[in-house]
Design a protein around this motif. Structure first.
Motif, PDB file in Angstrom:
ATOM      1  N   LEU A  78       0.418   9.211  -6.909  1.00 46.64           N
ATOM      2  CA  LEU A  78       0.106   9.143  -8.333  1.00 46.64           C
ATOM      3  C   LEU A  78       1.396   8.913  -9.110  1.00 46.64           C
ATOM      4  O   LEU A  78       2.376   9.631  -8.921  1.00 46.64           O
ATOM      5  CB  LEU A  78      -0.548  10.463  -8.763  1.00 46.64           C
ATOM      6  N   PRO A  79       1.440   7.912  -9.999  1.00 47.79           N
ATOM      7  CA  PRO A  79       2.639   7.707 -10.813  1.00 47.79           C
ATOM      8  C   PRO A  79       2.787   8.837 -11.835  1.00 47.79           C
ATOM      9  O   PRO A  79       1.828   9.548 -12.130  1.00 47.79           O
ATOM     10  CB  PRO A  79       2.381   6.373 -11.504  1.00 47.79           C
ATOM     11  N   ALA A  80       3.983   9.000 -12.366  1.00 53.56           N
ATOM     12  CA  ALA A  80       4.233  10.041 -13.366  1.00 53.56           C
ATOM     13  C   ALA A  80       3.340   9.808 -14.581  1.00 53.56           C
ATOM     14  O   ALA A  80       3.257   8.709 -15.105  1.00 53.56           O
ATOM     15  CB  ALA A  80       5.699  10.038 -13.777  1.00 53.56           C
ATOM     16  N   VAL A  81       2.637  10.865 -14.983  1.00 50.82           N
ATOM     17  CA  VAL A  81       1.716  10.785 -16.111  1.00 50.82           C
ATOM     18  C   VAL A  81       1.574  12.174 -16.724  1.00 50.82           C
ATOM     19  O   VAL A  81       1.705  13.180 -16.026  1.00 50.82           O
ATOM     20  CB  VAL A  81       0.335  10.234 -15.648  1.00 50.82           C
ATOM     21  N   THR A  82       1.366  12.240 -18.024  1.00 47.92           N
ATOM     22  CA  THR A  82       1.036  13.507 -18.679  1.00 47.92           C
ATOM     23  C   THR A  82      -0.451  13.485 -18.987  1.00 47.92           C
ATOM     24  O   THR A  82      -0.928  12.630 -19.740  1.00 47.92           O
ATOM     25  CB  THR A  82       1.847  13.712 -19.977  1.00 47.92           C
TER      26      THR A  82
END
Length: 105
Positions: A78-82
Motif C-alpha cells: 500500500l502506498p503512503a496515504v492518510t
C-alpha cells in the motif's frame, strides 16, 4: 453523527471483481462517548468480502495487501496515504506486467 471509519476501495484495470486483505492495520479500537474520540487498538489483518473494506482513520503505507483477482493471488504494498474519517480512498492498481510491484503470493 459523522462517519468515523474510512472506506478503501480497490479497482484493478478498471474492474472491481477482486477481494483483498490488508495486513498490519488496526483491527479494533475504542470510542470515547464523552470526548467523541476514536482510538486505534491492536494491529492485524483486515479481510474484505469484495473490493472494499472499512479501516480506522490514520496514516497507512507499506502495508502488505493480498489481492485475489481472476483466480490468482498477488501481493502489493500500500502506498503512503492518510485515511480520513468518512472519506472514500480509491486505489487504482495497474495490472501485473513484468517489472511491476505486484508479485505472486
Amino acid at each position: 453523527m459523522e462517519h468515523l471509519l474510512c472506506l478503501l476501495e480497490f479497482t484493478i484495470e478498471g474492474s472491481s471483481a477482486c477481494t483483498l486483505s490488508v495486513e498490519d492495520v488496526p483491527t479494533g479500537g475504542t470510542y470515547d462517548l464523552a470526548g467523541g474520540k476514536l482510538s486505534a487498538g491492536e494491529k492485524g489483518t483486515v479481510p474484505s468480502e469484495g473490493n472494499t473494506l472499512l479501516l480506522l482513520p490514520g496514516k497507512a503505507g507499506n502495508n502488505r495487501v493480498v489481492i485475489r483477482f481472476q483466480e490468482n493471488t498477488y501481493g502489493w504494498l500500500l502506498p503512503a496515504v492518510t485515511l480520513e474519517p468518512g472519506k472514500d480512498t480509491d486505489m487504482h492498481c495497474p495490472w501485473a506486467k513484468k517489472g511491476d510491484s505486484f508479485s505472486p503470493v
